[in-house]
Write a protein that holds these residues in place. Structure first.
Motif, short mmCIF file in Angstrom:
data_model
loop_
_atom_site.label_atom_id
_atom_site.label_comp_id
_atom_site.label_asym_id
_atom_site.label_seq_id
_atom_site.Cartn_x
_atom_site.Cartn_y
_atom_site.Cartn_z
N GLY A 286 9.67 -12.84 -14.57
CA GLY A 286 9.72 -14.36 -15.20
C GLY A 286 8.24 -14.85 -15.64
N PRO A 287 8.12 -15.76 -16.34
CA PRO A 287 6.83 -16.10 -16.76
C PRO A 287 5.77 -16.46 -15.68
CG PRO A 287 8.63 -17.86 -17.25
CD PRO A 287 9.11 -16.46 -16.55
N GLN A 288 6.19 -16.91 -14.67
CA GLN A 288 5.06 -16.95 -13.71
C GLN A 288 4.89 -15.72 -12.77
OE1 GLN A 288 7.71 -20.69 -12.45
NE2 GLN A 288 5.77 -21.10 -11.43
N SER A 289 5.41 -14.59 -13.12
CA SER A 289 5.19 -13.65 -12.14
C SER A 289 3.89 -12.95 -12.89
CB SER A 289 6.44 -12.44 -12.60
OG SER A 289 5.98 -11.19 -12.03
N VAL A 290 2.87 -12.45 -11.90
CA VAL A 290 1.73 -11.83 -12.19
C VAL A 290 1.83 -10.34 -11.76
CG1 VAL A 290 0.34 -13.98 -12.94
CG2 VAL A 290 0.49 -12.63 -10.39
N ILE A 291 2.93 -9.79 -11.38
CA ILE A 291 3.33 -8.72 -10.57
C ILE A 291 2.80 -7.65 -11.29
CG2 ILE A 291 4.92 -7.35 -9.56
CD1 ILE A 291 6.65 -9.71 -8.75
N ARG A 292 3.18 -7.37 -12.57
CA ARG A 292 2.47 -6.22 -13.29
C ARG A 292 0.94 -6.22 -13.70
NH1 ARG A 292 7.55 -6.17 -17.41
NH2 ARG A 292 9.08 -6.64 -15.58
N GLU A 293 0.65 -7.53 -13.85
CA GLU A 293 -0.89 -7.78 -14.01
C GLU A 293 -1.47 -7.26 -12.78
OE1 GLU A 293 -2.12 -11.66 -15.15
OE2 GLU A 293 -4.16 -11.01 -14.49
N GLN A 294 -0.98 -7.55 -11.67
CA GLN A 294 -1.79 -6.97 -10.25
C GLN A 294 -2.01 -5.52 -10.43
OE1 GLN A 294 1.35 -8.91 -7.77
NE2 GLN A 294 -0.30 -9.10 -6.33
N VAL A 295 -1.20 -4.71 -11.03
CA VAL A 295 -1.11 -3.39 -10.97
C VAL A 295 -2.44 -2.99 -12.09
CG1 VAL A 295 -0.03 -1.18 -12.00
CG2 VAL A 295 1.20 -2.98 -10.62
N THR A 296 -2.38 -3.47 -13.17
CA THR A 296 -3.48 -3.25 -14.06
C THR A 296 -4.78 -3.60 -13.51
OG1 THR A 296 -2.02 -4.01 -15.90
CG2 THR A 296 -4.53 -4.01 -16.40
N ASN A 297 -4.97 -5.02 -12.78
CA ASN A 297 -6.19 -5.47 -12.33
C ASN A 297 -6.31 -4.02 -10.93
OD1 ASN A 297 -5.97 -7.44 -13.88
ND2 ASN A 297 -5.00 -8.90 -12.40
N GLY A 298 -5.47 -3.73 -10.65
CA GLY A 298 -5.65 -2.83 -9.34
C GLY A 298 -6.63 -1.80 -9.75
N VAL A 299 -6.37 -1.11 -11.13
CA VAL A 299 -7.48 -0.29 -11.58
C VAL A 299 -8.83 -0.65 -11.77
CG1 VAL A 299 -7.53 1.58 -13.48
CG2 VAL A 299 -5.10 1.16 -12.51
N ALA A 300 -8.84 -1.70 -12.24
CA ALA A 300 -10.18 -2.22 -12.63
C ALA A 300 -11.08 -2.32 -11.29
CB ALA A 300 -10.01 -3.54 -13.16
N VAL A 301 -10.20 -2.95 -10.25
CA VAL A 301 -10.94 -3.21 -8.89
C VAL A 301 -11.31 -1.84 -8.29
CG1 VAL A 301 -10.27 -4.02 -6.53
CG2 VAL A 301 -9.96 -5.65 -8.68
N ARG A 302 -10.57 -1.07 -8.44
CA ARG A 302 -10.93 0.24 -7.73
C ARG A 302 -11.97 0.94 -8.52
NH1 ARG A 302 -5.07 -0.19 -6.80
NH2 ARG A 302 -5.01 -0.89 -4.67
N MET A 303 -11.99 0.97 -9.95
CA MET A 303 -13.09 1.22 -10.62
C MET A 303 -14.66 0.59 -10.17
SD MET A 303 -11.63 1.62 -14.34
CE MET A 303 -13.11 2.23 -15.34
N ALA A 304 -14.49 -0.83 -10.09
CA ALA A 304 -15.53 -1.57 -9.44
C ALA A 304 -15.88 -0.83 -8.00
CB ALA A 304 -15.16 -2.94 -9.51
N VAL A 305 -15.07 -0.92 -7.21
CA VAL A 305 -15.53 -0.30 -5.79
C VAL A 305 -16.20 1.17 -5.82
CG1 VAL A 305 -14.39 0.56 -3.78
CG2 VAL A 305 -13.62 -1.57 -4.52
N LEU A 306 -15.50 1.92 -6.68
CA LEU A 306 -16.23 3.45 -6.91
C LEU A 306 -17.45 3.34 -7.26
CD1 LEU A 306 -12.76 5.22 -7.98
CD2 LEU A 306 -13.73 5.08 -5.74
N ALA A 307 -17.54 2.60 -8.65
CA ALA A 307 -18.68 2.70 -9.18
C ALA A 307 -19.68 1.96 -8.29
CB ALA A 307 -18.51 1.68 -10.53
N THR A 308 -19.51 0.83 -7.72
CA THR A 308 -20.49 0.25 -6.74
C THR A 308 -20.79 1.18 -5.47
OG1 THR A 308 -19.89 -1.96 -7.17
CG2 THR A 308 -20.93 -1.68 -5.27
N LEU A 309 -20.09 1.67 -5.13
CA LEU A 309 -20.20 2.54 -3.56
C LEU A 309 -21.11 3.84 -4.34
CD1 LEU A 309 -17.25 2.90 -1.64
CD2 LEU A 309 -19.16 1.37 -1.64
N LEU A 310 -20.82 4.48 -5.47
CA LEU A 310 -21.30 5.75 -5.75
C LEU A 310 -22.61 5.78 -6.74
CD1 LEU A 310 -18.07 7.99 -6.10
CD2 LEU A 310 -20.20 8.33 -4.61
N GLN A 311 -22.74 4.74 -7.39
CA GLN A 311 -23.92 4.65 -8.31
C GLN A 311 -25.32 4.47 -7.41
OE1 GLN A 311 -22.93 1.89 -11.25
NE2 GLN A 311 -24.47 3.02 -12.61
N LYS A 312 -26.31 4.95 -8.13
CA LYS A 312 -27.48 4.91 -7.50
C LYS A 312 -27.98 3.61 -7.53
CE LYS A 312 -27.89 8.34 -5.45
NZ LYS A 312 -27.30 9.73 -6.09
#
Lengths: 312, 312, 312
Positions: A286-312
Motif C-alpha cells: 500500500g501507499p504507506q509501505s516503505v518496505i521496498r524502499e528499505q531494500v534500496t536504502n540497504g544497499v546505500a547504507v552498506r556502501m556507506a559502511v564499507l566506504a567509511t571503514l575501508l577508506q584511508k
C-alpha cells in the motif's frame, strides 16, 4: 559489546553493534549513504573507492537479501567480493569459525561481512583480526544486525526528517529480534524517546526500554512509524503462539489497524514477509509501505559502511 | 503468454517465450548473436555494452550449464552478475518468488534471468517488474526455454542456412520438454514446416503441430536435423517407459539409426546427455554431432538477448 | 601421470602432479610466486596478465580454502572466474565429469581448476582438453594436490633457503594424504633426502621413500620442518585409530614434542586443523608455526601457476 566504539571514538574500525556508537558517527554514516543512494530507475554511478580491496561475505547462517545487498554494495564500490556460504560447507569439515577467519584473513583480504547464529562469535573474530582487517556484522543471533538498524533509521529519516518527537511501534517477536534491537539502539542515539513494543506476552522483550503491549492497537495508536517483524513459524509449531490465522487476527497489520496510526505513518518490515500472518498484502503493497524502499536504502547504507571503514 | 510481444512489436522488453515473437525480432537476435560469437580458441573481445548494469541469475531450479552460460554472457558484456541459487536457499524462509523478486529489484538491478518449475511464475514476475527492469526466462516448467530455442535455431542456421524445406526430427520425451516447445516455435516462425516427433506413445506431445511416430526410424528417415532429448530416469523408475537398455534399443540414436537421416544431417542434444540411453557415445562425439557447438552458440545467443534488452 | 611433463619438457600445459616436474620448472614457479606474493597488510598490486581469460573452478568435492585461494588468485590477475560447486549440483542430473567438462570448455573458457575424489578423472579431462585449454589439479583423491605441494616448498624455502640437508618429519595419516605425496615429490625434486613419516602403523605410506616411525618422537627428533596432517575423524569412528584424546597423546604435536625438533624448526599444517587432536593450540598459534603464512603463500603460488600456464 560497545567497547569497539569506546576505544576509537573518532574512527570506526569494526561495525558489530549500534549500541554505543556515537551520534556523530551514526549521522556521518547516514549522510554518506544519502550521497551514495541511487533511486530506482536511475543509472548507477561507478565508484573506485574500494578498488584493490577484497571483501569476504562469510555467512554461517543462510541469507539471500542481506548477502546480496552487501555483495552489490561492495562491487559497486569497486571491491572484489568473495562469498562463502558456510551454512552448507563449514559443517563438512568442522573447522572453528575463528580458524576459518584466520585462513581467509591470510589471503590478503580487507573486510569481513559475517553472519553467525551464536552471540559473541563476531567479537571473537574482531579481536583476532589483523590491524588492517575490518569486521562488519550481517546479523548476530538475536543480539544485533547493525546495518539493518542503519537502513531503518535512514528510511525513517527520509520520511520524517527528525527523530525527536517520533512515536515508533514495533510489533511481533521483539524478544528474539536482532532487527528490533539494532533499530532501537539507533533510534535512541538519534533522540527518539517514544518506542512501544507489541506482541504475544512471551515475545515481548525484557532488555529494551519502552512501553510493552499485548494489544497492538494500543502501540500503534498515534504512531509515526509502524515496524512489523517477521514471525518465525517454528514458534507456532512449538505451540508458543497461536496459529497463523489467529496471529494475524490478533497482531497482524491490516488496513483497519493501520488507521489507528498517524495519517502519514510509514509501515516498515525487514523482510522476508509472511503475508497474511504479520502483515496484510494490501498494507505491504500500500501507499504507506516503505518496505521496498528499505531494500534500496540497504544497499546505500552498506556502501556507506564499507566506504567509511575501508577508506584511508 | 504471447502478449509481451504483441504489445511491443518493435521492441523486446522481456523474453519469456518464443511463441508469437515476430520473425524480424527473432532474426535480429540471431544476427546479433553471429556478431558476438567467438569460435573456440579465438580470443574473447571485451565489451562494455552493459557496463554499470546488474544482471540477477535467479534460479529456483538447479542448473549448471544454463546458469553458467548466462553468467559468462553477462560478464563478457561488462555487467555485474549476482547469482542466487534458490533451489537451496529459498525454501529456508519460504518467501514467495514475487517477494524475492521485489526485493532484488529494489537493489537497483536491471535484468533477471529466472528459472522456475511452475508455469506462469515468470509472467507474474514480468507483470510486476519496474518499467526499467527486464525478465528473461531460463526455463519454465515444461512450457518454455526461449534461449535454448534460439541457440538451437542459431546452430541449425549455421549448418543449413535456410529453414524452409528442412526436415527436423525430435526424439524422446517431447511431451514434457520445454526445449522442444521453444525450438518448434522458433522453427515455425523461421519457416520450417516438416517437424516430426518420435518417442514412447505416452511421451508424444498433444499440443504441437507435426507428425507423431512411436517408431523413431520413421521420424529420422530423410531428416536434416535430428534433435535428441534427455530422458528423465525418474519416468523409468515410475514404470512409464522401458528401462535404459530397452529404451536405447527402441529409441536411442546410434550410428545405424542415424544412417536413415540425410547424409549431411546434424545431431543435436540440449544436454545433459544420458550416454547409452538416448544417444550412443559414437554419435554424441561423432562428425555429425553439433552438441558442443550448441553450447558455444548458447553463450553468443544469450549475449545477444542481454545486449538487445538492456541497450538503449 | 608424469607423462604430461615428459611430453613438454620446456613448457607446462597442465598441472596435475608434481611427480616428474623438472626442477627448473618447479624453481621457476617458486620464483614467480615470490614476485607475486603480497605480504599481509601491504596493498595488492593489480595485474591484467589474465585479462580476457576465463578460469573455471570445478569442484566435485567440497572445499572452502583451496577454492577461495584459486578464486582470489585468478581474479587478482584480472581473469573472470566461474565457480561451480558440483559436490551439490552434479548429482542432481548425473552427468559424467567429462561431459560437464566438455560443456564448460565449449563456453570459450581457458583454464579449469578441478578437484575430484577419484584418481584418474583429472587425467581424463586433460586428455580431452582443447589445445588451448589448461587443467590444474586442486586435489585428486589421495594421489595429488600439486599447488599445496608448491606452497609447502615455497614456505619452507622462505625459512630455510636450501632443501639439501633438511630433515622433514610428516606426521599423521600419511597413507591417505595427497598433501604429503605432493610435498614429498617437490622436496625430492629440490634435493631433500631426509624425509620421515610418523603415525599409526596402518596410516603409514607404502609408496613413499623415507623412514617410517610409529613413534612420532623419533621422526621429529632433529627435524627442520614438522608437517602435521589432518586426521579424518571418520577413521576414528571406524575404529581404525584411537579416539581423539588418545590420538593427541600419542601423535599430536604439543610444545614438549616440538622441543625434540631443531630449535629453529618450523611447524606446518595444510588445514583445516583439528586443534587438540593432531596439534595443540599453543603450537598452532606459536612462534614456530607458519600455518597462516602457508595460506598467504598459497595465493601467490596459485597466481604463479595460472600466470605461467595462461600467458603467451
Amino acid at each position: 559489546m560497545t567497547g569497539k566504539h569506546a576505544e576509537q571514538p573518532q574512527r570506526l574500525h569494526h561495525l558489530l553493534t549500534l549500541a554505543g556508537l556515537p551520534q556523530a558517527l551514526l549521522v556521518a554514516l547516514l549522510e554518506r549513504a544519502a550521497e551514495l543512494r541511487v533511486a530506482p530507475g536511475e543509472p548507477l554511478r561507478r565508484h573506485d573507492l574500494l578498488s584493490g580491496k577484497t571483501v569476504v561475505n562469510l555467512f554461517f547462517e543462510p541469507s539471500t537479501r542481506t548477502r546480496a545487498s552487501f555483495e552489490l554494495a561492495a562491487r559497486r564500490l569497486g571491491a572484489e567480493v568473495l562469498t562463502l556460504d558456510m551454512a552448507f560447507s563449514s559443517t563438512v569439515k568442522g573447522e572453528s569459525p575463528l580458524d576459518t577467519f584466520y585462513t581467509l584473513q591470510a589471503m590478503n583480504t580487507d573486510l569481513f561481512v559475517v553472519r553467525h547464529r551464536e552471540p559473541g562469535v563476531l567479537q571473537t573474530l574482531a579481536q583476532h583480526a589483523l590491524p588492517q582487517v575490518h569486521v562488519v556484522s550481517a546479523g548476530e543471533g538475536s543480539v544485533s544486525h547493525p546495518t539493518q538498524g542503519l537502513l531503518d533509521v535512514f528510511t525513517i529519516r527520509r520520511h520524517k526528517q527528525k527523530f525527536d518527537g517520533l512515536a515508533v511501534a514495533i510489533v511481533g517477536d521483539v524478544r528474539h529480534s536482532r532487527v528490533a534491537r539494532s533499530a532501537v539502539q539507533a533510534l535512541r542515539t538519534l533522540g527518539t524517546r517514544d518506542i512501544r513494543y507489541a506482541g504475544p506476552a512471551e515475545l515481548l522483550p525484557e532488555d529494551l526500554d519502552g512501553e510493552r503491549f499485548t494489544n497492538p492497537d494500543k502501540a500503534i495508536a498515534g504512531a509515526d512509524v509502524v515496524m512489523m517483524l517477521r514471525i518465525q513459524k517454528e514458534r507456532m509449531q512449538a505451540g508458543l503462539i497461536p496459529d497463523e490465522h489467529e496471529y494475524f487476527r490478533r497482531y497482524g497489520l491490516d488496513a483497519a489497524r493501520l488507521k489507528l496510526a498517524k495519517r502519514d505513518a510509514i509501515v516498515m518490515h525487514p523482510g522476508p514477509m509472511n503475508r497474511g500472518v504479520e502483515i496484510a498484502p494490501e498494507v505491504a503493497d500500500g501507499p504507506q509501505s516503505v518496505i521496498r524502499e528499505q531494500v534500496t536504502n540497504g544497499v546505500a547504507v552498506r556502501m556507506a559502511v564499507l566506504a567509511t571503514l575501508l577508506q584511508k
